[in-house]
Motif scaffolding. Structure first.
Motif, short mmCIF file in Angstrom:
data_model
loop_
_atom_site.label_atom_id
_atom_site.label_comp_id
_atom_site.label_asym_id
_atom_site.label_seq_id
_atom_site.Cartn_x
_atom_site.Cartn_y
_atom_site.Cartn_z
N ILE A 167 0.95 -1.32 -0.27
CA ILE A 167 -0.34 -0.07 -0.01
C ILE A 167 0.89 1.26 0.17
CG2 ILE A 167 -1.71 1.48 1.28
CD1 ILE A 167 -2.34 -1.89 2.30
N ILE A 168 0.80 2.01 -1.10
CA ILE A 168 1.53 3.25 -1.04
C ILE A 168 0.81 4.29 -0.24
CG2 ILE A 168 2.73 5.10 -2.40
CD1 ILE A 168 2.73 2.76 -4.69
N ASN A 169 1.61 5.02 0.57
CA ASN A 169 0.92 5.76 1.73
C ASN A 169 1.29 7.18 1.28
OD1 ASN A 169 -0.30 7.07 3.80
ND2 ASN A 169 1.22 6.66 5.28
N ASP A 170 0.91 7.69 0.28
CA ASP A 170 0.95 9.19 -0.06
C ASP A 170 -0.03 10.06 0.50
OD1 ASP A 170 1.69 11.46 -1.17
OD2 ASP A 170 1.94 10.57 -3.49
N ASP A 171 -1.23 9.91 -0.16
CA ASP A 171 -2.27 10.67 0.39
C ASP A 171 -2.91 9.75 1.39
OD1 ASP A 171 -4.45 12.69 0.43
OD2 ASP A 171 -5.61 10.85 -0.04
N LEU A 172 -3.03 10.19 2.63
CA LEU A 172 -3.56 9.41 3.75
C LEU A 172 -4.94 8.66 3.49
CD1 LEU A 172 -2.99 8.07 6.48
CD2 LEU A 172 -3.88 10.00 7.75
N GLU A 173 -5.85 9.51 3.20
CA GLU A 173 -7.13 9.16 3.04
C GLU A 173 -7.32 7.84 1.94
OE1 GLU A 173 -9.67 10.32 4.89
OE2 GLU A 173 -11.37 9.52 3.92
N HIS A 174 -6.54 8.40 0.69
CA HIS A 174 -6.47 7.26 -0.30
C HIS A 174 -5.88 6.02 0.18
CE1 HIS A 174 -4.90 5.59 -3.99
NE2 HIS A 174 -5.97 5.73 -4.34
N ALA A 175 -4.80 5.94 1.03
CA ALA A 175 -4.14 4.82 1.43
C ALA A 175 -5.19 4.10 2.41
CB ALA A 175 -2.84 5.13 2.21
N VAL A 176 -5.76 4.72 3.35
CA VAL A 176 -6.76 4.06 4.28
C VAL A 176 -7.85 3.27 3.35
CG1 VAL A 176 -8.19 4.48 6.45
CG2 VAL A 176 -6.07 5.56 6.34
N ASP A 177 -8.50 4.30 2.54
CA ASP A 177 -9.56 3.56 1.79
C ASP A 177 -9.20 2.40 1.06
OD1 ASP A 177 -11.20 5.57 2.41
OD2 ASP A 177 -11.16 6.62 0.67
N GLU A 178 -7.85 2.34 0.55
CA GLU A 178 -7.26 1.19 -0.38
C GLU A 178 -6.86 -0.03 0.75
OE1 GLU A 178 -6.70 0.80 -3.30
OE2 GLU A 178 -5.07 -0.31 -3.76
N THR A 179 -6.65 0.26 1.70
CA THR A 179 -6.35 -0.58 2.84
C THR A 179 -7.56 -1.33 3.18
OG1 THR A 179 -4.43 0.61 3.74
CG2 THR A 179 -5.39 -1.01 5.14
N GLN A 180 -8.75 -0.40 3.30
CA GLN A 180 -10.14 -0.92 3.94
C GLN A 180 -10.68 -1.81 2.78
OE1 GLN A 180 -12.96 2.12 4.89
NE2 GLN A 180 -14.48 0.76 4.20
N ARG A 181 -10.40 -1.44 1.33
CA ARG A 181 -10.87 -2.35 0.30
C ARG A 181 -10.13 -3.63 0.18
NH1 ARG A 181 -9.14 -3.66 -4.42
NH2 ARG A 181 -7.36 -2.47 -4.51
N ILE A 182 -8.80 -3.69 0.43
CA ILE A 182 -8.00 -4.77 0.26
C ILE A 182 -8.25 -5.59 1.54
CG2 ILE A 182 -5.69 -5.70 0.75
CD1 ILE A 182 -4.76 -3.00 -0.81
N ILE A 183 -8.55 -5.27 2.84
CA ILE A 183 -8.89 -6.42 3.78
C ILE A 183 -10.15 -6.72 3.68
CG2 ILE A 183 -9.16 -6.07 6.34
CD1 ILE A 183 -6.98 -3.99 6.81
N THR A 184 -11.05 -5.85 3.20
CA THR A 184 -12.50 -6.37 2.95
C THR A 184 -12.60 -7.81 2.12
OG1 THR A 184 -13.21 -4.23 3.57
CG2 THR A 184 -14.93 -5.65 2.87
#
Ligand code: ADP
Ligand code: 5GP
Length: 189
Positions: A167-184
């Motif tokens: 997960i590339i943590n550049d923009d935080l909101e985007h990184a958290v959304d991406e993490t949420q999607r992958i985990i789900t």
């Protein structure tokens, strides 16, 4: 869904693991954080039994001797961190999915131990320069500790491809959304 699963986050110090994990814990109540033991001193605001179990070097060594750890690493010279076996039973008995925040070696060991029951995420900073900036801006480490952390980061970044997902943590909101999607996606399949 079988809750006897784990999500592990690894990355060089300063990449943003703790920040992303805190956001994920706010969004879902199914997860519980595995509280590691460490022999380092608490930072301002850190609480024993919440952020870490803060142990003296002697107590840490005794608990290693007693085989209480699933894994442990001397992440920085003279500073040990480890996952207590009791955390796994505690969290699974609560019916929760475990979230680990561990260094890259610990991450690989935990992934080997849990196999398909763990998803291994690598949090990548946008660049080494940004990593250094974040570590400095956090303002929690001495210059010596920052130097030790940066010295490890190149080798750690080179291990990213051994993880299930980066997960590339550049923009935080985007990184958290991406993490949420992958985990789900992982937990639902
Ligand atoms: P780690 O747990 O990987 O050591 P932290 O979560 O403590 O890293 O993050 C390091 C610093 O960078 C913190 O001060 C945090 O607020 C900041 N940070 C984390 N993610 C971002 C981001 N996407 N953009 C800007 N600053 C960030
Ligand atoms: P910090 O001192 O910044 O809280 O953590 C330093 C490093 O130790 C981070 O990379 C963090 O992920 C790692 N770490 C924290 N707990 C554990 C653990 O239980 N095992 C291992 N192997 N590393 C850990």
């Amino acid at each position: 869904m079988d809750n006897r699963k784990a999500i592990l986050f690894s990355a060089p110090s300063g990449s943003g693991k703790t920040t992303i994990i805190r956001e994920i814990l706010k969004r879902f109540d199914i997860f519980e954080f595995s509280i590691s033991a460490t022999s380092r001193a608490p930072r301002e605001g850190e609480q024993d039994g919440v952020d870490y179990y803060f142990l003296s070097p002697e107590t840490f060594a005794q608990r290693v001797e007693n085989q209480e750890f699933l894994e442990w690493e001397e992440v920085y010279a003279g500073v040990r961190y480890g996952t207590l076996k009791s955390e796994i039973t505690r969290i699974w008995d609560n019916g929760h999915v475990i979230i680990f925040d561990v260094d890259v070696n610990g991450g690989m060991n935990i992934k080997k131990y849990f196999g398909v029951n763990a998803l291994a995420l690598f949090v990548m900073p946008p660049s080494v320069e940004v990593l250094e900036q974040r570590l400095r801006n956090r303002g929690t480490e001495s210059e010596e500790a920052i130097t030790k952390r940066l010295a490890r980061s190149a080798a750690e970044l080179g291990m990213a491809d051994q993880f299930d997902v980066t997960i590339i943590n550049d923009d935080l909101e985007h990184a958290v959304d991406e993490t949420q999607r992958i985990i789900t996606n992982y937990l639902c399949n």
